[in-house]
Design a protein around this motif. Structure first.
Motif, PDB file in Angstrom:
ATOM      1  N   PHE A 121     100.277 -23.818  73.957  1.00 13.12           N
ATOM      2  CA  PHE A 121     100.039 -24.928  74.876  1.00 13.12           C
ATOM      3  C   PHE A 121     101.258 -25.877  74.872  1.00 13.12           C
ATOM      4  O   PHE A 121     101.992 -25.967  73.885  1.00 13.12           O
ATOM      5  N   ARG A 122     101.421 -26.542  75.985  1.00 14.02           N
ATOM      6  CA  ARG A 122     102.349 -27.656  76.040  1.00 14.02           C
ATOM      7  C   ARG A 122     101.627 -28.918  75.568  1.00 14.02           C
ATOM      8  O   ARG A 122     100.438 -29.088  75.830  1.00 14.02           O
ATOM      9  N   TYR A 123     102.345 -29.751  74.825  1.00 16.81           N
ATOM     10  CA  TYR A 123     101.719 -30.962  74.298  1.00 16.81           C
ATOM     11  C   TYR A 123     102.634 -32.167  74.543  1.00 16.81           C
ATOM     12  O   TYR A 123     103.835 -32.020  74.714  1.00 16.81           O
ATOM     13  N   HIS A 124     102.009 -33.309  74.541  1.00 19.70           N
ATOM     14  CA  HIS A 124     102.743 -34.592  74.526  1.00 19.70           C
ATOM     15  C   HIS A 124     101.983 -35.520  73.596  1.00 19.70           C
ATOM     16  O   HIS A 124     100.786 -35.767  73.796  1.00 19.70           O
ATOM     17  N   ALA A 125     102.636 -35.984  72.524  1.00 19.60           N
ATOM     18  CA  ALA A 125     101.995 -36.829  71.516  1.00 19.60           C
ATOM     19  C   ALA A 125     102.642 -38.195  71.507  1.00 19.60           C
ATOM     20  O   ALA A 125     103.866 -38.312  71.530  1.00 19.60           O
ATOM     21  N   ARG A 182     106.718 -37.500  71.526  1.00 23.02           N
ATOM     22  CA  ARG A 182     107.404 -36.209  71.568  1.00 23.02           C
ATOM     23  C   ARG A 182     106.642 -35.276  72.502  1.00 23.02           C
ATOM     24  O   ARG A 182     105.424 -35.341  72.603  1.00 23.02           O
ATOM     25  N   SER A 183     107.387 -34.403  73.132  1.00 26.59           N
ATOM     26  CA  SER A 183     106.796 -33.395  74.013  1.00 26.59           C
ATOM     27  C   SER A 183     107.387 -32.040  73.670  1.00 26.59           C
ATOM     28  O   SER A 183     108.519 -31.935  73.180  1.00 26.59           O
ATOM     29  N   GLY A 184     106.625 -30.996  73.909  1.00 24.57           N
ATOM     30  CA  GLY A 184     107.128 -29.656  73.638  1.00 24.57           C
ATOM     31  C   GLY A 184     106.042 -28.613  73.814  1.00 24.57           C
ATOM     32  O   GLY A 184     104.993 -28.859  74.423  1.00 24.57           O
ATOM     33  N   THR A 185     106.276 -27.429  73.255  1.00 20.82           N
ATOM     34  CA  THR A 185     105.324 -26.314  73.290  1.00 20.82           C
ATOM     35  C   THR A 185     104.996 -25.911  71.862  1.00 20.82           C
ATOM     36  O   THR A 185     105.896 -25.819  71.016  1.00 20.82           O
ATOM     37  N   ALA A 186     103.724 -25.711  71.556  1.00 19.72           N
ATOM     38  CA  ALA A 186     103.302 -25.369  70.201  1.00 19.72           C
ATOM     39  C   ALA A 186     102.140 -24.374  70.272  1.00 19.72           C
ATOM     40  O   ALA A 186     101.447 -24.246  71.294  1.00 19.72           O
ATOM     41  N   VAL A 187     101.952 -23.638  69.155  1.00 21.50           N
ATOM     42  CA  VAL A 187     100.834 -22.702  69.016  1.00 21.50           C
ATOM     43  C   VAL A 187      99.747 -23.385  68.211  1.00 21.50           C
ATOM     44  O   VAL A 187      99.982 -23.871  67.101  1.00 21.50           O
ATOM     45  N   LEU A 197      97.151 -32.054  76.013  1.00 14.44           N
ATOM     46  CA  LEU A 197      97.430 -30.621  76.049  1.00 14.44           C
ATOM     47  C   LEU A 197      97.372 -30.105  77.471  1.00 14.44           C
ATOM     48  O   LEU A 197      96.633 -30.602  78.314  1.00 14.44           O
ATOM     49  N   ALA A 198      98.153 -29.052  77.713  1.00 14.13           N
ATOM     50  CA  ALA A 198      98.124 -28.325  78.975  1.00 14.13           C
ATOM     51  C   ALA A 198      98.521 -26.892  78.691  1.00 14.13           C
ATOM     52  O   ALA A 198      99.187 -26.602  77.680  1.00 14.13           O
ATOM     53  N   GLY A 199      98.076 -25.991  79.535  1.00 17.90           N
ATOM     54  CA  GLY A 199      98.483 -24.600  79.372  1.00 17.90           C
ATOM     55  C   GLY A 199      99.999 -24.485  79.383  1.00 17.90           C
ATOM     56  O   GLY A 199     100.699 -25.307  79.973  1.00 17.90           O
ATOM     57  N   SER A 200     100.512 -23.466  78.716  1.00 17.45           N
ATOM     58  CA  SER A 200     101.951 -23.349  78.575  1.00 17.45           C
ATOM     59  C   SER A 200     102.663 -23.297  79.913  1.00 17.45           C
ATOM     60  O   SER A 200     103.808 -23.675  80.032  1.00 17.45           O
TER      61      SER A 200
END
Length: 728
Positions: A97-101, A81-86, A117-120
């Motif tokens: 941050f943007r994440y991909h798990a 899954r990929s998306g943006t989370a706090v 992780l990567a900056g938003s």
């Protein structure tokens, strides 16, 4: 994996995962937001605990990580899954941050996750191309994979041949998925036997298909049709055949594992046969059905950069599963087809016979594809007095039902032929039997042999002494007759319905069959063509037979079928017969009046002929047989009486009369004056019987020429001595 949503970083976690020595502190962008370098990632367990992390992640997150995005899940998703989370940071702040798990597999069990992780607003690291892919790219890639899976499913679902399925499966994946695809199948599956257990999937494999981008097979690599080296004993490659999908990008590690697994004195050569030169990535999936191995599907990348990802593995597993189902269906069909063919061939005669009066050669070819074996059959039945019956038929339908119906029909023909009726009479009895027994009852009854309904049969009887052949047909095409020095002809038969269709009489036809004649009996599969006139096929058959009439009989059938190329959607049967002459000196016959005084004359003629043939050892027994049969003909049959002796591999004695009364053997009591004649005939000969002619009947006997002398039953000699002259 189930981390607690929004769980704050614990102080212990922050302290335990403080800044590593020498690690660079994360930087901030000009607007004050946190920035992360490419490759910032952590590994989490199912509780959200950080097990290991890159330097940037260690400064920011500590040991415990809360991801608000996953708050509605009781467990982490089972797919990337990929998306943006706090995220809650170790410093107490919150960062977006943007994440991909992606899920990780671990030998110790449990669920583990790699979270990048990567900056938003920053880019995702190059190692995670899916995370940075644009939505339209992801959609296009999903659509391409769906098309590939659909194309593979359609290609393998259109055949029931193991080799063709494997070739189509391999071709559908090259070059869209890999540079090289192989399909390896256990030997027992190729033989249509039960697949081996899953744990034996890497043994006794044979390559049946390979597809490459450029059409060339790497040097030393196993080619189609060749066996693969066996791998046995404890090995690291076992998961390649037992786990759903295995991906490997370290070819050195793969070769090392193979070296340990192979039981051979030349492991380098075996490894070259298993690993193509230039390969840098492997994806292997077992093709399993009901917990058993139907083969191994392997994908290799040689020139295409990059390895296989999780999406590739998921797609490959789906395709391998579909391939396993197709292979298992093909194996089951092949086993059923093999069983039907074995049953069919066991019910058919050998086809090749050779006697003093004729030779025969039969050819049967089952149908290919879904039609399978059918009900085409032929038979060669020896009759009395050197005569031979030929039967050829075509049962409606295909498969085991038609084969069983054919077996029952052939058994019925053999039983009735032993009674020696005329061909038309035999077909009439066969028709009555089918209507009364085989199609009686409810039409929906699965036990009713409805496959026999509408069967066509031709029955013919060849007489080498009279040089004739009498035949009758139940809807079957006529035989081809090639007489010496004459063009081929078709026997003229009166049209009759197939068996079970009507109750019309089956007309007989008699043709001349001089020595050296070639007869060809066949089923409609030899001459019938879709959309073409069957007469054209019959003429083509006659023309080809004319070309090969002088060839050895066992070579004519295959040559004719190769020339005609009959459609493989129906089975075909072809029976060829070549007649031989009977020497005039081997036959002696006389016409006698119905007078008791002629019995002595019959014995005298018999003794004189046996002396001319050098069969003096059979004089006594033959004299008794002739005396009994001629006496009975005079008493119960009337004139004229025919006596015929035939010398062949056996001595045949025939006595004919115009009566249709059936002789019956009985055991006379001690006080009876008669009733012992046929009992003596049965004891003194190896075989005896009677047959009806169009007018009258014929009683025949056979005696062996090279057998042991006949041992008379107890008291038989004394019994013969008590019978008055001419009373036999």
């Amino acid at each position: 994996m189930g981390p607690t949503a929004g769980s704050a970083a614990s102080e212990d976690g922050a302290a335990a995962h403080g800044a590593p020595d020498g690690a660079a502190e994360p930087f901030r962008a000009r607007d004050g937001s946190l920035g992360l370098r490419a490759g910032t990632a952590v590994v989490l367990d199912q509780h959200g605990t950080v097990l290991c992390a890159t330097h940037d992640a260690a400064w920011l997150l500590g040991r415990s990580l809360g991801i608000a995005e996953f708050a509605r899940y009781s467990a982490m998703p089972t797919e990337p899954r990929s998306g943006t989370a706090v995220f809650s940071l170790a410093s107490g702040e919150s960062g977006s941050f943007r994440y991909h798990a992606r899920p990780l597999d671990h030998e110790g069990g449990g669920t583990f996750w790699l979270v990048q992780l990567a900056g938003s607003d920053g880019p995702v690291a190059d190692e995670m191309p899916v995370a940075r892919a644009r939505p339209e790219d992801v959609e296009a890639r999903s659509e391409r994979r769906a098309r590939l899976a659909r194309a593979a499913a359609l290609s393998i679902g259109a055949s029931l041949d193991l080799g063709e399925i494997a070739e189509r499966l391999a071709d559908s994946l090259v070059p869209a998925f890999a540079d090289l695809i192989t399909v390896d199948v256990p030997e027992v599956v190729l033989n249509a036997d039960e697949p081996p257990p899953q744990e034996q999937a890497a043994r006794h494999l044979r390559r049946i298909a390979i597809a490459t981008r450029d059409g060339r097979i790497p040097p030393g690599f196993t080619r189609p049709g060749e066996p693969l080296p066996d791998m046995s004993g404890p090995q690291r490659l076992t998961p390649m055949a037992s786990r759903p999908v295995v991906a490997m990008s370290d070819m050195a590690e793969l070769r090392g594992a193979l070296r340990m697994a192979l039981s051979t004195d030349a492991p380098d050569d075996a490894i070259a046969r298993l690993v193509p030169a230039g390969a840098h990535a492997l994806l292997s999936a077992p093709m399993l059905g009901r917990g058993r191995s139907l083969g191994i599907l392997a994908a290799w990348r040689l020139t295409t950069p990059g390895g296989f990802d999780d999406d590739d593995a998921e797609l490959f597993a789906q395709i391998a599963s579909r391939g396993a189902l197709a292979l298992d269906n093909a194996r089951r069909f092949a086993r059923e087809h093999r069983t039907a063919v074995a049953l069919q061939r066991s019910l058919l005669p050998s086809g090749a016979t050779h006697t003093s009066v004729l030779e025969t050669a039969g050819t049967y070819v089952p149908a290919e594809g879904e039609a399978g074996v059918g009900g085409d059959w032929y038979d060669v039945l020896p009759l009395s007095s050197l005569r031979t019956a030929f039967a050829v038929g075509d049962v409606v339908g295909h498969g085991l039902g038609a084969t069983v119906a054919m077996g029952r029909l052939r058994t019925a023909v053999q039983t009735m032929a032993d009674l020696d009726p005329e061909p038309g009479e035999l077909l009439a009895h066969l028709n009555d039997l089918m209507q009364a027994r085989w199609t009686a009852g409810e039409p929906a009854d699965p036990d009713i042999d409805v496959d026999a309904y509408g069967t066509t049969v031709l029955y013919a009887v060849h007489d080498p002494i009279r040089h004739t052949c009498v035949m009758a047909s139940a809807g079957h095409p006529p035989p081809v007759v090639l007489r010496p020095g004459r063009p081929p002809e078709f026997a003229v038969l009166a049209p009759s319905p197939p068996l079970g269709v009507g109750a019309l009489p089956f007309e007989e036809a008699e043709i001349d069959v001089p020595p050296g004649t070639l007869l060809a009996f066949y089923t409609d599969g030899v001459v019938a063509r879709h959309g073409a006139d069957v007469n054209d096929g019959m003429e083509a058959l006659a023309a080809v037979l004319d070309e090969y009439r002088e060839a050895p009989l066992d070579a004519i059938g295959p040559a004719v079928l190769a020339r005609l190329e009959p459609p493989r959607g129906d089975d075909v049967a072809l029976l060829l017969v070549r007649t031989h002459p009977v020497p005039r000196s081997a036959v002696a016959e006389w016409d006698l009046p119905a007078d008791p005084s002629v019995v002595a004359r019959a014995r005298e003629l018999t003794l004189h002929q046996l002396d001319a043939w050098g069969l003096d050892d059979l004089a006594f027994t033959t004299e008794l047989v002739v005396s009994e049969l001629v006496t009975n003909a005079i008493r119960y049959g009337g004139a004229p009486i025919g006596l015929r002796l035939i010398r062949d591999e056996v001595l045949i004695c025939e006595v004919s009369d115009p009566s249709n009364s059936q002789p019956r053997q009985r055991r006379a009591q001690a006080t009876d004056e008669g009733g012992r004649g046929l009992f003596l005939v049965a004891q003194l000969t190896s075989r005896w019987g009677s047959r009806y002619r169009r007018t009258g009947k014929t009683i025949w006997t056979e005696q062996r020429l090279d057998g042991e002398p006949v041992e008379f039953p107890l008291g038989a000699v004394d019994l013969v001595g008590e019978i008055p002259e001419g009373a036999l």
